[in-house]
Design a protein around this motif. Structure first.
Motif, PDB file in Angstrom:
ATOM      1  N   LYS A 362      -0.629  12.555  -5.259  1.00 28.03           N
ATOM      2  CA  LYS A 362      -1.444  13.363  -6.179  1.00 28.03           C
ATOM      3  C   LYS A 362      -2.550  14.133  -5.469  1.00 28.03           C
ATOM      4  O   LYS A 362      -2.717  15.347  -5.702  1.00 28.03           O
ATOM      5  N   PRO A 363      -3.349  13.496  -4.585  1.00 29.24           N
ATOM      6  CA  PRO A 363      -4.378  14.281  -3.881  1.00 29.24           C
ATOM      7  C   PRO A 363      -3.773  15.361  -2.974  1.00 29.24           C
ATOM      8  O   PRO A 363      -4.371  16.429  -2.812  1.00 29.24           O
ATOM      9  N   ALA A 364      -2.602  15.082  -2.388  1.00 27.29           N
ATOM     10  CA  ALA A 364      -1.941  16.076  -1.534  1.00 27.29           C
ATOM     11  C   ALA A 364      -1.526  17.288  -2.356  1.00 27.29           C
ATOM     12  O   ALA A 364      -1.715  18.442  -1.941  1.00 27.29           O
ATOM     13  N   TRP A 387       8.677  19.545  -3.079  1.00 26.76           N
ATOM     14  CA  TRP A 387       9.130  18.309  -2.440  1.00 26.76           C
ATOM     15  C   TRP A 387       8.209  17.152  -2.793  1.00 26.76           C
ATOM     16  O   TRP A 387       8.672  16.061  -3.124  1.00 26.76           O
ATOM     17  N   LEU A 388       6.910  17.376  -2.736  1.00 24.72           N
ATOM     18  CA  LEU A 388       5.964  16.293  -3.042  1.00 24.72           C
ATOM     19  C   LEU A 388       6.081  15.853  -4.493  1.00 24.72           C
ATOM     20  O   LEU A 388       6.046  14.655  -4.796  1.00 24.72           O
ATOM     21  N   GLU A 389       6.220  16.811  -5.386  1.00 26.47           N
ATOM     22  CA  GLU A 389       6.308  16.455  -6.806  1.00 26.47           C
ATOM     23  C   GLU A 389       7.570  15.661  -7.117  1.00 26.47           C
ATOM     24  O   GLU A 389       7.587  14.835  -8.016  1.00 26.47           O
ATOM     25  N   GLY A 390       8.632  15.899  -6.352  1.00 29.93           N
ATOM     26  CA  GLY A 390       9.872  15.150  -6.574  1.00 29.93           C
ATOM     27  C   GLY A 390      10.019  13.927  -5.693  1.00 29.93           C
ATOM     28  O   GLY A 390      11.046  13.239  -5.747  1.00 29.93           O
ATOM     29  N   ARG A 478       9.372  24.938  10.910  1.00 28.28           N
ATOM     30  CA  ARG A 478       9.505  24.866   9.455  1.00 28.28           C
ATOM     31  C   ARG A 478      10.431  23.734   9.008  1.00 28.28           C
ATOM     32  O   ARG A 478      10.307  23.219   7.894  1.00 28.28           O
ATOM     33  N   ASP A 479      11.373  23.340   9.882  1.00 27.80           N
ATOM     34  CA  ASP A 479      12.364  22.334   9.511  1.00 27.80           C
ATOM     35  C   ASP A 479      11.743  20.977   9.202  1.00 27.80           C
ATOM     36  O   ASP A 479      12.378  20.140   8.553  1.00 27.80           O
ATOM     37  N   ILE A 480      10.515  20.720   9.691  1.00 24.08           N
ATOM     38  CA  ILE A 480       9.910  19.411   9.431  1.00 24.08           C
ATOM     39  C   ILE A 480       8.728  19.520   8.475  1.00 24.08           C
ATOM     40  O   ILE A 480       7.813  18.699   8.502  1.00 24.08           O
ATOM     41  N   LEU A 481       8.765  20.546   7.628  1.00 23.99           N
ATOM     42  CA  LEU A 481       7.748  20.672   6.584  1.00 23.99           C
ATOM     43  C   LEU A 481       7.722  19.422   5.722  1.00 23.99           C
ATOM     44  O   LEU A 481       6.655  18.910   5.387  1.00 23.99           O
ATOM     45  N   TYR A 482       8.890  18.936   5.331  1.00 25.70           N
ATOM     46  CA  TYR A 482       8.954  17.783   4.434  1.00 25.70           C
ATOM     47  C   TYR A 482       8.720  16.470   5.176  1.00 25.70           C
ATOM     48  O   TYR A 482       7.880  15.655   4.784  1.00 25.70           O
ATOM     49  N   GLN A 483       9.487  16.257   6.270  1.00 22.68           N
ATOM     50  CA  GLN A 483       9.396  14.993   6.973  1.00 22.68           C
ATOM     51  C   GLN A 483       7.991  14.714   7.489  1.00 22.68           C
ATOM     52  O   GLN A 483       7.524  13.577   7.446  1.00 22.68           O
ATOM     53  N   TRP A 484       7.335  15.754   7.990  1.00 24.36           N
ATOM     54  CA  TRP A 484       6.099  15.517   8.725  1.00 24.36           C
ATOM     55  C   TRP A 484       4.878  16.140   8.073  1.00 24.36           C
ATOM     56  O   TRP A 484       3.912  15.437   7.758  1.00 24.36           O
ATOM     57  N   VAL A 485       4.892  17.436   7.835  1.00 20.48           N
ATOM     58  CA  VAL A 485       3.693  18.122   7.355  1.00 20.48           C
ATOM     59  C   VAL A 485       3.221  17.531   6.030  1.00 20.48           C
ATOM     60  O   VAL A 485       2.038  17.195   5.862  1.00 20.48           O
ATOM     61  N   ILE A 489      -0.361  15.306   5.254  1.00 16.12           N
ATOM     62  CA  ILE A 489      -1.333  15.629   4.214  1.00 16.12           C
ATOM     63  C   ILE A 489      -1.591  14.402   3.346  1.00 16.12           C
ATOM     64  O   ILE A 489      -2.742  14.039   3.071  1.00 16.12           O
ATOM     65  N   MET A 490      -0.523  13.747   2.940  1.00 16.32           N
ATOM     66  CA  MET A 490      -0.612  12.594   2.048  1.00 16.32           C
ATOM     67  C   MET A 490      -1.380  11.439   2.700  1.00 16.32           C
ATOM     68  O   MET A 490      -2.331  10.894   2.130  1.00 16.32           O
ATOM     69  N   LEU A 491      -0.990  11.065   3.922  1.00 11.24           N
ATOM     70  CA  LEU A 491      -1.610   9.934   4.599  1.00 11.24           C
ATOM     71  C   LEU A 491      -2.994  10.277   5.125  1.00 11.24           C
ATOM     72  O   LEU A 491      -3.888   9.410   5.165  1.00 11.24           O
ATOM     73  N   GLY A 492      -3.188  11.536   5.542  1.00  6.51           N
ATOM     74  CA  GLY A 492      -4.507  11.942   6.010  1.00  6.51           C
ATOM     75  C   GLY A 492      -5.548  11.845   4.906  1.00  6.51           C
ATOM     76  O   GLY A 492      -6.665  11.337   5.120  1.00  6.51           O
TER      77      GLY A 492
END
Length: 841
Positions: A362-364, A387-390, A478-485, A489-492
């Protein structure tokens, strides 16, 4: 200076100069906003490839910020890379006839660590050779003890907050790696398999996996499928290869009534969709395939068989017993494979550690929606949000031997103490349970769980958190937008309460000249280190920057790299020409005397502003193109030639200094080498301030723009008519005041004052080329021929666009190209009409 620039003679020396001078360490004006980047850590299991060379974009950002006087930190690191490294190292072992099972887990870990450290040493040397100006004294590795401590702290905090739990759920299981993997680590391939139509009592249903039928716990139909409503809620009995079976018929909206016969078997342990159906209907979970990729004991006589062998045997036996209605031998469907080792994935239910992400995300989502974090290109904002919402709960455990072990210790004595504890060190477990009374968790963290903490973990351990966090930019593929970026954001936000970075800059894959992905099997791989050896590092960096737009896969070729080597050579030759005149030069501000002086100083000033804006907007290709054009077209082609008529050394030197500064973020080596040739410079180029604007007269600069237009026209007409050193007749104050300059630039034999006969220069008043009437007529004929061709071309394009079928069926980009060409053709026709009118007047 040597006659030619040889990168191999200078690059190692210059890099050593930078590093030993402390230029890579964060310095700058403390009153200015700091600039920081955390380098995406490359996997320390092999050599750098062309994708890593894209780090040059981050180096461009860092060098620009440094020259702006901002305190600048580019913190580098390397990644242990979990399963990817394990697979690579196992291939190395296989060359020696060994496997990981020849070692204990601890021995394998130690051997892999040694392998990685050797590769890391080599990789760091390669990164230096690319000119990356990172602060290597702050280099971090994802298995550094202080990084692991932070990862452990995060895990414990998540667990204490009730966000980590252990549960049996369906996962993507790789039988070869004997581990679970996330959806993002699975690649799907289209393949053709038999589709078996199997009889289940009164039903016939279609499946590609008859071998999992021993795990069936129900049959399902769509609740509105009138063919089967009478059976819903009933238990049907059917013949099977192991005897009679009884299955309940359930209704679920997931069932597609148009697929097969509209009936499916529900096997919760071996299909993600069936698992969801099973959870909704509280069905039993029966595992027919084990973690080793073989059928389990519930498969009876098929137990122990590999999946594919069992599939063929079960299908054969069903057919012999008359339980297969028919087989579609050409059924095309998508099948998941582990991205790292290429093994077909087996959906299995296993006990794993899970992270509840519902509150974490949610904060991300809020930070992205509010614009607190921006994306370049902006279209990736929506992709990250979608991706985050799903996002569903995240399996963070992996059953591999290489990585960060999950810090859990289990109660081995079944006493009243906790079933497990979380502890950073085994001594804590021994103190709590007693020696010999506990078992160590053998699972490791998903690599993305630990690397998702990379920005705050690295910068905390180097002592730079308060000064440089949140970081300014996260640049990555761009390929690791979901896996990493998204996970950073979420964990940071969870651990620090702050966003990890303000801007996400994404680049695409580097493809070959035809836009195809590079692969060894295609034979189209370009080795960046080989290219830097042949053409110089700056040539490669320029080729990876110019013509590459954010978020889009760029193309690279030897020809393109070679072309930018020519730019470096041009810069070298220009500098050599100027510095040969500056033996005893002392730095002074330029004092423009001629229109050419004013023009070039104005051009450099204007381009400095434009290049700065482009870099700050992450339009690196545009910035690089502007530097290229400023040097080649404006400075070399026009001003240097003009200076041969009347030389103003301070203007030459000051413009050269500015161009070197503007080019430095893109081509750091050649610019620094030239800078070091300037005896009057007191500091290295890498830390020199970004150029300021020069004071000029716009009116004087405009005069040279008019002279350029006149000279261009004279050169063009001379080529068309075949004139050698023609003469000019002029009644223009501008021309007469600059006769020496114009005569030199236009290659004229002379300029006379007066009005008269000859060929009037189109677009310029009171200036004529002294030519014969026959030559004028020849020129007019050529102009008219070109005008006719332009008109015919425009007519063809218009006819094409008037064709509604073409506009409707052709690709949109092709239609737009046709429209653009029509506009260009009409503009050319108009220009030619004006020229013909001027000449014939």
């Amino acid at each position: 200076m040597e006659k030619a620039y040889d990168p191999s003679k200078h690059e190692a020396r210059i890099y050593k100069l930078w590093e030993e001078s402390g230029a890579f360490k964060p310095a700058g004006d403390p009153k200015k906003p700091p600039f920081s980047i955390i380098m995406p850590p490359p996997n320390a299991n092999g050599n750098l490839h062309m994708g890593h060379a894209m780090y040059a974009l981050e180096d461009t950002m860092a060098r620009y910020a440094r020259m702006q006087g901002r305190p600048t930190l580019w913190l580098p690191g390397t990644d242990h890379a979990g399963i990817e490294t394990q697979v690579v190292f196992e291939k190395e072992l296989a060359k020696a006839g060994k496997s990981r099972f020849d070692f204990s887990p601890a021995e394998f870990y130690d051997a892999t660590y040694k392998f990685v450290m050797e590769n890391e040493h080599n990789m760091l040397a390669q990164m230096r050779s690319l000119g990356l100006s990172a602060d290597w004294s702050r280099k971090k590795f994802t298995l550094d003890p202080d990084i692991i401590e932070i990862v452990y702290d995060t895990f414990k905090q998540l667990h204490d907050d009730g966000l980590v739990y252990r549960a049996n759920r369906i996962v993507n299981w790789c039988p070869r790696c004997n581990a679970a993997f996330a959806d993002l680590e699975i690649k799907y391939r289209e393949q053709i398999d038999p589709l078996y139509y199997i009889k289940y009592g009164p039903f016939v249903l279609a499946t590609v996996r008859p071998e999992t039928k021993f795990g069936d716990t129900a049959l399902a139909v769509h609740p509105k499928d009138e063919r089967y409503t009478q059976y819903i809620g009933e238990a049907i009995e059917a013949d099977d290869v192991l005897g009679k079976i009884k299955l309940k018929v359930i209704a679920d909206e997931h069932v597609n009534p148009d697929f097969g016969t509209g009936v499916i078997k529900v096997t919760p342990a071996h299909d993600p969709n069936d698992w969801e159906i099973g959870q909704r209907h509280k069905l039993d979970v029966k595992q027919a395939v084990g973690t080793d990729g073989r059928l389990t004991e519930i498969a009876g006589k098929y137990a122990g068989m590999k999946v594919l062998d069992a599939r063929q045997q079960v299908a054969q036996d069903l057919e012999e017993q008359g339980l297969i209605e028919h087989i579609d031998m050409n059924y095309t469907h998508s099948v998941g494979y582990h991205d790292r080792c290429g093994t077909q994935i087996e959906p299995l239910v296993t006990e794993q550690w899970w992270l509840d992400v519902q509150e974490l995300k949610k904060p991300a989502i809020k930070a992205i929606k509010s614009g607190e974090i921006t994306f370049v290109p902006s279209r990736f904002k929506k992709q990250a949000l979608d991706w985050l919402e799903g996002l569903r709960d995240w399996n963070i455990s992996r059953q591999i031997w290489w990585g960060i072990r999950i810090p859990v210790y289990y109660n081995a004595k079944n006493d009243s103490k906790k079933p497990y504890i979380i502890a950073s060190h085994e001594t804590e477990a021994e103190k709590y349970y007693g020696k010999g009374n506990y078992e160590v968790e053998t699972d490791t963290f998903d690599t993305w769980f630990s690397s998702g903490q990379w920005p705050f973990a690295t910068i905390q351990t180097t002592g730079d958190f308060d000064r440089f966090y949140p970081t300014t930019v996260m640049g990555t593929m761009r390929d690791i937008l979901y896996q990493w970026v998204s996970r950073m954001i979420m964990l940071g936000l969870y651990r620090t309460g702050k966003i990890p970075f303000q801007t996400v800059y994404l680049w695409g894959a580097v493809n070959d000249a035809q836009g195809k992905k590079m692969s060894k099997s295609k034979g189209n791989v370009i080795n960046p280190l080989e290219m830097t050896t042949r053409f110089g590092t700056d040539a490669l960096r320029l080729a990876l920057t110019i013509g590459v737009t954010p978020g889009t896969g760029g193309t690279i070729s030897e020809k393109k790299i070679e072309g930018y080597r020519n730019f470096n050579n041009k810069l070298w030759n220009v500098a050599r020409f100027i510095l040969e005149k500056a033996d005893d030069y002392s730095p002074i501000n330029p004092d423009p005397q001629t229109p050419a002086d004013h023009w070039i100083l104005a051009r450099v000033s204007r381009e400095t502003v434009a290049i700065s804006k482009a870099i700050e907007a992450y339009r690196f290709s545009e910035a690089g193109e502007r530097v290229y054009s400023l040097l080649w077209n404006d400075f070399a082609d026009w001003y240097l030639e003009a200076s041969k008529s009347e030389t103003n050394l301070p203007v030459l030197v000051n413009c050269l200094e500015s161009i070197l500064k503007l080019a430095h973020p893109f081509a750091p080596f050649v610019t620094e080498v030239i800078w070091q040739e300037m005896a009057w410079q007191k500091q290295n180029l890498i830390i020199s301030p970004w150029p300021d604007n020069f004071k000029t007269s716009s009116a004087k600069a405009g005069e040279f723009t008019q002279i350029m237009a006149l000279v261009s026209q004279i050169r063009s007409i001379s080529v068309d008519i075949g004139l050698q050193k023609p003469a000019l007749l002029a009644d223009s104050n501008l021309v007469l005041a600059n006769t020496g300059l114009i005569k030199h630039l236009a290659r004229l034999s002379g300029i006379e004052k007066g009005e008269g006969s000859g060929l009037a220069i189109p677009g310029v008043s009171a200036v004529w080329l002294k030519v014969s009437p026959e030559q004028i007529q020849s020129y007019v004929s050529k102009l008219k021929r070109r005008r006719g061709e332009a008109g015919e071309y425009a007519a063809r394009l218009k006819s094409q666009l008037d064709n509604k079928a073409y506009v409707k069926s052709a690709p949109a980009e092709l239609v737009q190209q046709t429209k653009d060409r029509l506009v260009e053709a009409k503009e050319l026709a108009g220009e030619l009409d004006a020229q013909i009118k001027a000449v014939e007047a």
